[in-house]
Design a protein around this motif. Structure first.
Motif, PDB file in Angstrom:
ATOM      1  N   GLU A   1       0.826  -1.202   0.000  1.00  0.00           N
ATOM      2  CA  GLU A   1       0.000   0.000   0.000  1.00  0.00           C
ATOM      3  C   GLU A   1       0.867   1.261   0.000  1.00  0.00           C
ATOM      4  O   GLU A   1       1.906   1.320   0.665  1.00  0.00           O
ATOM      5  N   THR A   2       0.456   2.260  -0.751  1.00  0.00           N
ATOM      6  CA  THR A   2       1.094   3.577  -0.741  1.00  0.00           C
ATOM      7  C   THR A   2       0.130   4.579  -0.130  1.00  0.00           C
ATOM      8  O   THR A   2      -1.047   4.633  -0.512  1.00  0.00           O
ATOM      9  N   ILE A   3       0.621   5.358   0.829  1.00  0.00           N
ATOM     10  CA  ILE A   3      -0.221   6.351   1.489  1.00  0.00           C
ATOM     11  C   ILE A   3       0.487   7.702   1.481  1.00  0.00           C
ATOM     12  O   ILE A   3       1.672   7.798   1.177  1.00  0.00           O
ATOM     13  N   THR A   4      -0.236   8.740   1.847  1.00  0.00           N
ATOM     14  CA  THR A   4       0.334  10.082   1.945  1.00  0.00           C
ATOM     15  C   THR A   4       0.522  10.440   3.411  1.00  0.00           C
ATOM     16  O   THR A   4      -0.414  10.339   4.210  1.00  0.00           O
ATOM     17  N   GLY A   5       1.731  10.839   3.753  1.00  0.00           N
ATOM     18  CA  GLY A   5       2.009  11.257   5.115  1.00  0.00           C
ATOM     19  C   GLY A   5       1.698  12.730   5.305  1.00  0.00           C
ATOM     20  O   GLY A   5       1.552  13.488   4.345  1.00  0.00           O
ATOM     21  N   ARG A   6       1.623  13.147   6.572  1.00  0.00           N
ATOM     22  CA  ARG A   6       1.322  14.551   6.864  1.00  0.00           C
ATOM     23  C   ARG A   6       2.569  15.364   7.158  1.00  0.00           C
ATOM     24  O   ARG A   6       2.520  16.596   7.113  1.00  0.00           O
ATOM     25  N   ALA A   7       3.697  14.697   7.439  1.00  0.00           N
ATOM     26  CA  ALA A   7       4.926  15.438   7.737  1.00  0.00           C
ATOM     27  C   ALA A   7       6.121  14.498   7.671  1.00  0.00           C
ATOM     28  O   ALA A   7       5.974  13.271   7.767  1.00  0.00           O
ATOM     29  N   PHE A   8       7.311  15.081   7.494  1.00  0.00           N
ATOM     30  CA  PHE A   8       8.556  14.324   7.488  1.00  0.00           C
ATOM     31  C   PHE A   8       9.628  15.144   8.181  1.00  0.00           C
ATOM     32  O   PHE A   8       9.707  16.367   8.004  1.00  0.00           O
ATOM     33  N   ARG A   9      10.445  14.462   9.008  1.00  0.00           N
ATOM     34  CA  ARG A   9      11.532  15.149   9.695  1.00  0.00           C
ATOM     35  C   ARG A   9      12.759  14.253   9.738  1.00  0.00           C
ATOM     36  O   ARG A   9      12.648  13.025   9.839  1.00  0.00           O
ATOM     37  N   SER A  10      13.942  14.860   9.671  1.00  0.00           N
ATOM     38  CA  SER A  10      15.215  14.173   9.909  1.00  0.00           C
ATOM     39  C   SER A  10      15.695  14.587  11.292  1.00  0.00           C
ATOM     40  O   SER A  10      15.935  15.776  11.535  1.00  0.00           O
ATOM     41  N   ILE A  11      15.832  13.612  12.190  1.00  0.00           N
ATOM     42  CA  ILE A  11      16.121  13.913  13.598  1.00  0.00           C
ATOM     43  C   ILE A  11      17.266  13.017  14.071  1.00  0.00           C
ATOM     44  O   ILE A  11      17.209  11.797  13.914  1.00  0.00           O
TER      45      ILE A  11
END
Length: 302
Positions: free
Chosen positions: A24-34
């Motif tokens: 399944e492919t979905i759309t995320g609401r945010a991305f961060r590099s931590i």
């Protein structure tokens, strides 16, 4: 001083309503590099909780390496024991669902190049009161570091070894002989002991090491020792935003409490407060609380 011999990873975090199913492919609401990794997380957590901390580990010569080193130094961690090795740094791909649950894929990178502590690492460990270990490094490196600490069959002649057995794998007898306190979550405790009930798992762990803490997430934490002490610290009621590194925050704060001489009950309460504060914010190292906030919550809970 507290030494942490462990992993440093760049966490690549995607925030989603619900994790995708296979295919399944979905759309995320945010991305961060931590900056993260269980070792670096525990080092930062301990430093923010008031400890004097040295991190012993490795980063790659890629773009992530300087950022990982800077994150540790920015938290007040001594990074003189961080070596740079050819190739990529460790990374972790993390999917965080609404509500805080997460799933993680770790690619070791530079962490896999650590086959054991260096001579300089051994000197640092020898000056420490506690050594925090996890299992994101090669097992032979973890065993060597534990033995260097000088904690043999529970009688600590050097740094007390505090082990977070994650990811959960069979533990060599040589490692268990050097561990003073083991700190698994309930899933890890079940894997290590074959007992699903956390109380039963705690008793089984005490057959292996002198003291054990089993963290239970929203249900708090259990503590036991071979001298018969049994404790249950209820969790602080919180609305979890991101549970990533809550366990690492707990372990780092627990190490600080123990090196400050707090007894089991107070140490457990201090570590639980730190972990509760960490889940209120997104991220791993970025969510870890500072000492005044931990002390304030502890006072409010007593």
């Amino acid at each position: 001083m507290i030494s942490v011999f462990g992993s440093a990873n760049m966490d690549l975090v995607a925030y989603v309503a619900q994790a995708p199913k296979p295919g399944e492919t979905i759309t995320g609401r945010a991305f961060r590099s931590i900056p993260g990794g269980k070792g670096a997380n525990q080092a930062i957590a301990a430093a923010r909780a008031g400890g004097r901390v040295a991190f012993l580990g490795a980063v790659g010569d890629d773009a992530f390496g300087p950022g990982l080193r800077a994150a540790l130094a920015g938290a007040g961690v001594d990074t003189s024991g961080v070596r740079t090795v050819p190739g990529p740094s460790g990374v972790a791909h993390i999917v965080v669902q609404d509500g805080g649950d997460n799933s993680i894929i770790v690619v070791p990178g530079a962490n896999g190049a650590l086959t054991g502590p260096s001579a300089e690492d051994a000197e640092t460990i020898g000056r420490s009161r506690a050594l925090l270990l996890q299992l994101e490094l090669p097992m032979e490196a973890v065993v060597d570091a534990a033995c260097l600490a000088g904690a043999v069959t529970g009688a600590a002649t050097g740094a007390e070894v505090i082990l977070t057995p994650a990811p959960a794998v069979p533990l060599p007898a040589e490692l268990l002989a050097a561990v003073g306190v083991i700190v698994p979550n309930e899933h890890e405790a079940a894997v290590l002991t074959g007992r699903d009930d956390p109380c039963d798992a705690l008793e089984a762990l005490l057959e292996l090491v002198p003291e054990a803490v089993v963290t239970l997430g929203a249900r708090g934490a259990l503590y036991g020792s071979r001298d018969g002490v049994r404790l249950h610290e209820p969790a602080v009621p919180v609305r979890a935003v991101d549970t990533t590194a809550a366990g690492d925050t707990f372990a780092g704060a627990l190490a600080v409490a123990r090196t400050e001489g707090l007894g089991p009950e107070r140490a457990l309460r201090f570590a639980s407060a730190a972990a509760a504060l960490s889940v209120r914010r997104e991220g791993a190292s970025t969510s870890m609380p500072h000492r005044p906030d931990i002390d304030r919550l502890v006072r409010d809970r007593t």
